[in-house]
Design a protein around this motif. Structure first.
Motif, PDB file in Angstrom:
ATOM      1  N   UNK A   1       0.868  -1.187   0.000  1.00 21.75           N
ATOM      2  CA  UNK A   1       0.000   0.000   0.000  1.00 21.75           C
ATOM      3  C   UNK A   1       0.900   1.232   0.000  1.00 21.75           C
ATOM      4  N   UNK A   2       0.687   2.101  -0.998  1.00 24.88           N
ATOM      5  CA  UNK A   2       1.567   3.253  -1.248  1.00 24.88           C
ATOM      6  C   UNK A   2       0.751   4.551  -1.193  1.00 24.88           C
ATOM      7  N   UNK A   3       1.430   5.702  -1.086  1.00 21.50           N
ATOM      8  CA  UNK A   3       0.692   6.963  -1.094  1.00 21.50           C
ATOM      9  C   UNK A   3      -0.177   7.073  -2.347  1.00 21.50           C
ATOM     10  N   UNK A   4      -1.369   7.649  -2.182  1.00 18.36           N
ATOM     11  CA  UNK A   4      -2.309   7.751  -3.297  1.00 18.36           C
ATOM     12  C   UNK A   4      -1.618   8.364  -4.508  1.00 18.36           C
ATOM     13  N   UNK A   5      -1.806   7.756  -5.647  1.00 15.69           N
ATOM     14  CA  UNK A   5      -1.250   8.280  -6.890  1.00 15.69           C
ATOM     15  C   UNK A   5       0.094   7.695  -7.261  1.00 15.69           C
ATOM     16  N   UNK A   6       0.739   6.956  -6.335  1.00 15.14           N
ATOM     17  CA  UNK A   6       2.067   6.395  -6.648  1.00 15.14           C
ATOM     18  C   UNK A   6       2.010   4.913  -6.994  1.00 15.14           C
ATOM     19  N   UNK A   7       0.779   4.410  -7.106  1.00 13.29           N
ATOM     20  CA  UNK A   7       0.622   2.971  -7.310  1.00 13.29           C
ATOM     21  C   UNK A   7       1.267   2.461  -8.579  1.00 13.29           C
ATOM     22  N   UNK A   8       1.065   3.164  -9.714  1.00 12.31           N
ATOM     23  CA  UNK A   8       1.542   2.594 -10.979  1.00 12.31           C
ATOM     24  C   UNK A   8       3.060   2.624 -11.048  1.00 12.31           C
ATOM     25  N   UNK A   9       3.655   3.723 -10.541  1.00 16.00           N
ATOM     26  CA  UNK A   9       5.124   3.817 -10.555  1.00 16.00           C
ATOM     27  C   UNK A   9       5.735   2.715  -9.676  1.00 16.00           C
ATOM     28  N   UNK A  10       5.166   2.559  -8.481  1.00 15.68           N
ATOM     29  CA  UNK A  10       5.679   1.545  -7.553  1.00 15.68           C
ATOM     30  C   UNK A  10       5.493   0.154  -8.129  1.00 15.68           C
ATOM     31  N   UNK A  11       4.329  -0.074  -8.734  1.00 14.98           N
ATOM     32  CA  UNK A  11       4.074  -1.401  -9.308  1.00 14.98           C
ATOM     33  C   UNK A  11       5.116  -1.719 -10.369  1.00 14.98           C
TER      34      UNK A  11
END
Ligand code: MG
Length: 405
Positions: free
Chosen positions: A52-62
């Motif tokens: 679970x990452x800060x909102x909006x950083x999901x795609x970069x982290x994935x």
């Protein structure tokens, strides 16, 4: 037993004075989050990871974590957006946890040095008792202070410092999350489980399982993540004959001659392969890719280097950097160097910035200088994270946990 882990990386972590959330800071060999994901991803009992990452950083982290997958991350992986509070983030992640999970662990991404043994202890205690957390007994005497004056001295024996992982049978965490959703604020899931009426058991935490919070923690974490460094050298030489393609570092260079060899005779790849195998103590190219084996006849040497890099990674090493010197009288290779760095870096799975290729002539001296041969030298630096022998030795753990007198 199906075990899921929620890795909480939803905080903004501005305390370290970086515009990047702290769990996204590189500590060497990846970000704190990547280290944490690898610790669980390489654990044989973990079936599923939800980050679970800060909102909006999901795609970069994935994207970053998928690159880790390519290097051997085994469990299923999902990345979800966090919420305003930690408990909201964990609740978002819990909604994505498999319905078949028996035990769900929750771990802070900012504790990248969690050991396999601690993960095991937490899983076992959570399965046995319903809820369990890692905690260490306070080494220091604890004082309650009011307006700068000690109001009470608290018996150290009863003071434990909570760590993560925290583990729960699925239905226990469901109740804790539901309590959090109902408006109760809590700093961790254990507190919510307590609030929901469950007994939370404590397992021996690990003094090395630090939460990286301050600049000093970050410096120490980077030194620790750098681990041990190992260096290896490689050397290769091939005779040059007419009618063979000249391939160096995976790049074809226009020339009337090329290296004679069982394979394509790519000296840069062969020297690089020997350098990384040597640094890891894994032998050499002749041992790993024998020329008596028909599989390697006319083999693409970039593929051999890629395979050697896979062996080195499987042994727990990462390539820190590679420096190659190609010795060739003619033609000049200057214009091909960018391409060579790209091919070599691609095979090693590293950034081009850590791969160097240099060209030299031999000033007309000896066989290389007369254009009868091509040679290459390579030096590779490998790094391996410190393993955690402390957990393998219960006696040392006991002494570490004993209160200091
Ligand atoms: Mg060779």
């Amino acid at each position: 037993m199906f075990v899921s882990v929620i890795i909480a990386a939803g905080g903004s972590g501005r305390r370290l004075g970086s515009p990047v959330p702290k769990q996204m800071l590189d500590i060497g060999g990846g970000t704190m989050l990547e280290h944490s994901v690898r610790a669980f991803g390489s654990h044989p009992r973990i079936s599923e990871i939800v980050v679970v990452v800060p909102a909006g950083q999901g795609s970069e982290t994935a994207g970053v974590l998928r690159a880790n997958r390519a290097t051997g991350l085994r469990p299923a992986l999902d990345v979800v957006d966090g919420g305003p509070r930690r408990q909201d983030s964990v609740a978002n992640a819990f909604a994505r946890v498999s319905g078949t999970a028996d035990v769900v662990l929750v771990h802070d991404a900012a504790r990248p040095f969690v050991t396999a043994a601690l993960i095991d202890r937490t899983i076992d205690a959570a399965a046995a008792h319903g809820a369990a957390i890692a905690a260490v007994q306070s080494r220091d005497t604890v004082k309650r202070v009011e307006r700068g004056v000690i109001a009470a001295t608290i018996a150290r024996e009863s003071i434990y410092l909570a760590q993560t992982p925290q583990g729960f049978r699925r239905e226990v965490l469901a109740a804790a999350v539901a309590l959090g959703r109902s408006g109760v604020d809590a700093t961790d899931e254990a507190a919510l489980a307590e609030g929901a009426g469950y007994q939370v058991h404590v397992v021996d935490g690990d003094a090395g399982n630090v939460k990286i919070t301050t600049e000093e923690d970050l410096v120490a974490a980077r030194a620790r993540a750098a681990g041990t460094a190992r260096v290896g050298t490689g050397y290769d030489l091939h005779r040059l004959v007419e009618g063979r393609p000249l391939i160096i570092g995976g790049v074809v260079i226009a020339s009337d001659r090329g290296p004679l060899g069982h394979s394509d005779g790519d000296v840069a790849c062969h020297a690089a392969t020997d350098a990384i195998l040597g640094a890891a103590g894994l032998g050499d190219i002749g041992l790993r890719f024998p020329d008596t084996d028909p599989r390697w006849k006319d083999a693409d040497s970039v593929a051999l280097l890629r395979e050697a890099a896979r062996m080195v990674a499987a042994a727990g090493y990462r390539v820190g950097n590679l420096d190659v010197t190609v010795v060739l009288e003619r033609p000049k290779i200057k214009d091909a160097i960018a391409g060579m760095r790209e091919r070599l870096a691609g095979a090693l799975g590293v950034d081009q910035a850590v791969v160097s290729v240099k060209g030299k002539t031999n000033e007309g001296v000896d066989a290389v200088g007369r254009g009868e041969a091509i040679a290459a030298h390579a030096v590779a630096l490998l790094t391996a994270p410190h393993t955690a022998p402390r957990d393998a030795d219960p006696a040392s753990r006991a002494s570490r946990l004993a209160p200091q007198q």
